[in-house]
Design a protein around this motif. Structure first.
Motif, PDB file in Angstrom:
ATOM      1  N   VAL A  92     -33.096 -20.461  42.997  1.00 34.31           N
ATOM      2  CA  VAL A  92     -34.027 -21.079  42.088  1.00 34.31           C
ATOM      3  C   VAL A  92     -34.212 -21.367  40.494  1.00 34.31           C
ATOM      4  CG1 VAL A  92     -36.657 -19.779  41.507  1.00 34.31           C
ATOM      5  CG2 VAL A  92     -35.551 -19.361  44.319  1.00 34.31           C
ATOM      6  N   ILE A  93     -34.874 -21.634  40.647  1.00 32.73           N
ATOM      7  CA  ILE A  93     -34.187 -22.347  38.952  1.00 32.73           C
ATOM      8  C   ILE A  93     -35.293 -23.255  38.207  1.00 32.73           C
ATOM      9  CG2 ILE A  93     -32.366 -23.548  39.654  1.00 32.73           C
ATOM     10  CD1 ILE A  93     -33.388 -26.663  39.289  1.00 32.73           C
ATOM     11  N   GLY A 105     -42.314 -23.991  42.546  1.00 32.01           N
ATOM     12  CA  GLY A 105     -41.121 -24.144  42.097  1.00 32.01           C
ATOM     13  C   GLY A 105     -39.767 -25.413  42.172  1.00 32.01           C
ATOM     14  N   VAL A 106     -39.204 -25.137  41.948  1.00 30.58           N
ATOM     15  CA  VAL A 106     -37.902 -26.291  42.300  1.00 30.58           C
ATOM     16  C   VAL A 106     -36.860 -24.439  42.555  1.00 30.58           C
ATOM     17  CG1 VAL A 106     -36.012 -27.385  41.160  1.00 30.58           C
ATOM     18  CG2 VAL A 106     -38.385 -28.000  40.447  1.00 30.58           C
ATOM     19  N   ILE A 107     -35.830 -25.351  43.506  1.00 30.31           N
ATOM     20  CA  ILE A 107     -34.610 -25.091  43.506  1.00 30.31           C
ATOM     21  C   ILE A 107     -33.411 -25.534  43.914  1.00 30.31           C
ATOM     22  CG2 ILE A 107     -35.741 -22.833  45.376  1.00 30.31           C
ATOM     23  CD1 ILE A 107     -34.943 -25.205  47.747  1.00 30.31           C
ATOM     24  N   LYS A 108     -31.822 -25.164  43.902  1.00 20.57           N
ATOM     25  CA  LYS A 108     -30.953 -25.907  43.672  1.00 20.57           C
ATOM     26  C   LYS A 108     -30.337 -25.385  44.915  1.00 20.57           C
ATOM     27  CE  LYS A 108     -27.484 -28.031  40.839  1.00 20.57           C
ATOM     28  NZ  LYS A 108     -27.340 -27.803  39.140  1.00 20.57           N
ATOM     29  N   TYR A 110     -26.950 -27.366  47.313  1.00 24.18           N
ATOM     30  CA  TYR A 110     -25.280 -28.795  47.086  1.00 24.18           C
ATOM     31  C   TYR A 110     -25.885 -29.972  46.075  1.00 24.18           C
ATOM     32  CZ  TYR A 110     -25.095 -26.978  51.907  1.00 24.18           C
ATOM     33  OH  TYR A 110     -25.873 -27.001  52.876  1.00 24.18           O
ATOM     34  N   GLY A 111     -26.425 -28.917  44.457  1.00 21.01           N
ATOM     35  CA  GLY A 111     -26.620 -29.900  43.468  1.00 21.01           C
ATOM     36  C   GLY A 111     -27.792 -30.542  43.275  1.00 21.01           C
ATOM     37  N   GLU A 112     -28.158 -30.269  44.299  1.00 20.37           N
ATOM     38  CA  GLU A 112     -29.729 -31.172  44.487  1.00 20.37           C
ATOM     39  C   GLU A 112     -31.279 -30.310  43.993  1.00 20.37           C
ATOM     40  OE1 GLU A 112     -29.475 -32.420  49.009  1.00 20.37           O
ATOM     41  OE2 GLU A 112     -28.587 -33.724  48.106  1.00 20.37           O
ATOM     42  N   THR A 113     -31.894 -31.036  43.264  1.00 18.57           N
ATOM     43  CA  THR A 113     -32.722 -29.927  43.366  1.00 18.57           C
ATOM     44  C   THR A 113     -33.844 -30.835  44.339  1.00 18.57           C
ATOM     45  OG1 THR A 113     -33.825 -31.427  41.547  1.00 18.57           O
ATOM     46  CG2 THR A 113     -32.214 -29.866  41.108  1.00 18.57           C
ATOM     47  N   TRP A 114     -34.719 -29.238  44.650  1.00 16.02           N
ATOM     48  CA  TRP A 114     -36.261 -29.770  45.645  1.00 16.02           C
ATOM     49  C   TRP A 114     -37.395 -28.654  45.293  1.00 16.02           C
ATOM     50  CZ3 TRP A 114     -35.923 -32.702  49.857  1.00 16.02           C
ATOM     51  CH2 TRP A 114     -34.688 -32.634  50.704  1.00 16.02           C
ATOM     52  N   GLN A 115     -38.563 -29.510  45.416  1.00 10.63           N
ATOM     53  CA  GLN A 115     -38.918 -29.029  45.121  1.00 10.63           C
ATOM     54  C   GLN A 115     -39.898 -27.776  45.813  1.00 10.63           C
ATOM     55  OE1 GLN A 115     -43.007 -31.308  44.844  1.00 10.63           O
ATOM     56  NE2 GLN A 115     -42.645 -31.525  42.669  1.00 10.63           N
ATOM     57  N   ALA A 116     -40.092 -26.263  45.735  1.00 11.30           N
ATOM     58  CA  ALA A 116     -40.403 -25.669  46.804  1.00 11.30           C
ATOM     59  C   ALA A 116     -41.446 -24.917  46.887  1.00 11.30           C
ATOM     60  CB  ALA A 116     -39.094 -24.590  47.062  1.00 11.30           C
ATOM     61  N   LYS A 117     -41.670 -23.977  47.661  1.00  5.61           N
ATOM     62  CA  LYS A 117     -42.875 -22.553  47.764  1.00  5.61           C
ATOM     63  C   LYS A 117     -42.092 -21.526  48.879  1.00  5.61           C
ATOM     64  CE  LYS A 117     -46.635 -24.687  47.895  1.00  5.61           C
ATOM     65  NZ  LYS A 117     -48.610 -25.721  47.948  1.00  5.61           N
ATOM     66  N   SER A 118     -42.609 -20.696  48.125  1.00  2.00           N
ATOM     67  CA  SER A 118     -42.436 -19.281  49.297  1.00  2.00           C
ATOM     68  C   SER A 118     -43.258 -19.402  50.470  1.00  2.00           C
ATOM     69  CB  SER A 118     -43.564 -18.272  48.032  1.00  2.00           C
ATOM     70  OG  SER A 118     -42.847 -16.898  48.877  1.00  2.00           O
ATOM     71  N   SER A 119     -42.618 -19.215  51.806  1.00  2.00           N
ATOM     72  CA  SER A 119     -43.428 -19.309  52.719  1.00  2.00           C
ATOM     73  C   SER A 119     -44.048 -18.057  52.756  1.00  2.00           C
ATOM     74  CB  SER A 119     -42.475 -18.646  53.594  1.00  2.00           C
ATOM     75  OG  SER A 119     -41.976 -17.562  53.524  1.00  2.00           O
ATOM     76  N   ASP A 120     -44.379 -16.901  52.285  1.00  2.00           N
ATOM     77  CA  ASP A 120     -44.882 -15.449  52.462  1.00  2.00           C
ATOM     78  C   ASP A 120     -46.004 -15.644  50.814  1.00  2.00           C
ATOM     79  OD1 ASP A 120     -43.402 -14.731  50.749  1.00  2.00           O
ATOM     80  OD2 ASP A 120     -43.198 -12.856  52.083  1.00  2.00           O
ATOM     81  N   GLY A 121     -45.708 -16.472  50.046  1.00  2.00           N
ATOM     82  CA  GLY A 121     -46.991 -16.331  49.256  1.00  2.00           C
ATOM     83  C   GLY A 121     -46.935 -15.793  47.990  1.00  2.00           C
ATOM     84  N   CYS A 122     -45.117 -14.865  47.830  1.00  2.00           N
ATOM     85  CA  CYS A 122     -44.631 -14.100  46.674  1.00  2.00           C
ATOM     86  C   CYS A 122     -44.711 -15.150  46.036  1.00  2.00           C
ATOM     87  CB  CYS A 122     -43.648 -12.824  47.150  1.00  2.00           C
ATOM     88  SG  CYS A 122     -42.113 -13.738  47.810  1.00  2.00           S
ATOM     89  N   LYS A 125     -38.472 -15.541  40.706  1.00  2.00           N
ATOM     90  CA  LYS A 125     -38.466 -16.010  39.846  1.00  2.00           C
ATOM     91  C   LYS A 125     -36.276 -17.009  39.707  1.00  2.00           C
ATOM     92  CE  LYS A 125     -41.686 -12.681  37.716  1.00  2.00           C
ATOM     93  NZ  LYS A 125     -42.234 -13.640  36.712  1.00  2.00           N
ATOM     94  N   ALA A 126     -37.003 -17.281  38.669  1.00  2.00           N
ATOM     95  CA  ALA A 126     -35.963 -18.183  38.138  1.00  2.00           C
ATOM     96  C   ALA A 126     -34.718 -17.237  38.237  1.00  2.00           C
ATOM     97  CB  ALA A 126     -35.825 -19.191  37.352  1.00  2.00           C
ATOM     98  N   GLY A 127     -33.011 -17.513  39.275  1.00  2.00           N
ATOM     99  CA  GLY A 127     -32.019 -17.125  39.393  1.00  2.00           C
ATOM    100  C   GLY A 127     -32.084 -16.506  40.683  1.00  2.00           C
ATOM    101  N   GLN A 128     -32.823 -15.569  41.165  1.00  2.00           N
ATOM    102  CA  GLN A 128     -32.429 -15.128  42.319  1.00  2.00           C
ATOM    103  C   GLN A 128     -32.558 -16.483  43.247  1.00  2.00           C
ATOM    104  OE1 GLN A 128     -36.952 -13.693  42.861  1.00  2.00           O
ATOM    105  NE2 GLN A 128     -35.747 -11.556  42.763  1.00  2.00           N
ATOM    106  N   MET A 129     -31.607 -15.662  44.394  1.00  2.00           N
ATOM    107  CA  MET A 129     -31.415 -16.539  45.566  1.00  2.00           C
ATOM    108  C   MET A 129     -32.770 -16.362  46.981  1.00  2.00           C
ATOM    109  SD  MET A 129     -28.399 -17.566  44.519  1.00  2.00           S
ATOM    110  CE  MET A 129     -28.085 -17.986  46.521  1.00  2.00           C
TER     111      MET A 129
END
Length: 147
Positions: A92-93, A105-108, A110-122, A125-129
């Motif tokens: 998570v970036i 939010g945004v995840i990274k 394979y060197g790519e960034t993607w928009q992301a949402k939590s599947s369970d709504g929680c 934070k940035a830096g987590q896997m």
């Protein structure tokens, strides 16, 4: 022209049609025509044997060989985005699940960034896997990885 040559020409015509229109319909007919050409070479005056060999091998090729030649995608096979990303870990970036950003939010990965949402709504934070569980269009749905 000898009859076995005619059967061979018919076989090549079926093969060329199959190349032009890949349907796996004309290939068995082409193979059967080649077997009929062999029968015509051995029995040039007996058209019943030639036609019988053609019909027999056409049926054999349609029933036995054709199903193996047609590749049907399995529902278990993943392709495209599913094969490359689903089930993979990403970092998570940009915070995910923050209220003022619609939870996006945004995840990274394979060197790519993607928009992301939590599947369970929680909130994540940035830096987590996170683990990617599914995607909808350009948004990856993720869940926290247990550490």
């Amino acid at each position: 022209m000898e009859i076995f040559k005619i059967w061979a020409i018919v076989g090549f015509i079926f093969l060329f049609i199959e190349i032009a229109v890949p349907s796996m319909f004309f290939l068995p007919l082409g193979g059967a025509a080649f077997f009929a050409a062999v029968a015509a070479f051995k029995y040039p005056d007996n058209y019943w044997i030639q036609g019988g060999v053609f019909a027999l091998f056409a049926i054999i090729f349609f029933v036995v060989v054709r199903p193996f030649m047609i590749k049907k995608p399995s529902k278990d096979e993943l392709t495209g985005v599913e094969a490359k990303y689903i089930g993979q870990l990403a970092q998570v970036i940009k915070d995910i699940g923050v209220a003022n950003s619609d939870g996006i939010g945004v995840i990274k990965i394979y060197g790519e960034t993607w928009q992301a949402k939590s599947s369970d709504g929680c909130e994540i934070k940035a830096g987590q896997m996170v683990k990617i569980v599914r995607n909808e269009s350009l948004i990856m749905f993720v869940e926290k990885c247990e550490e």
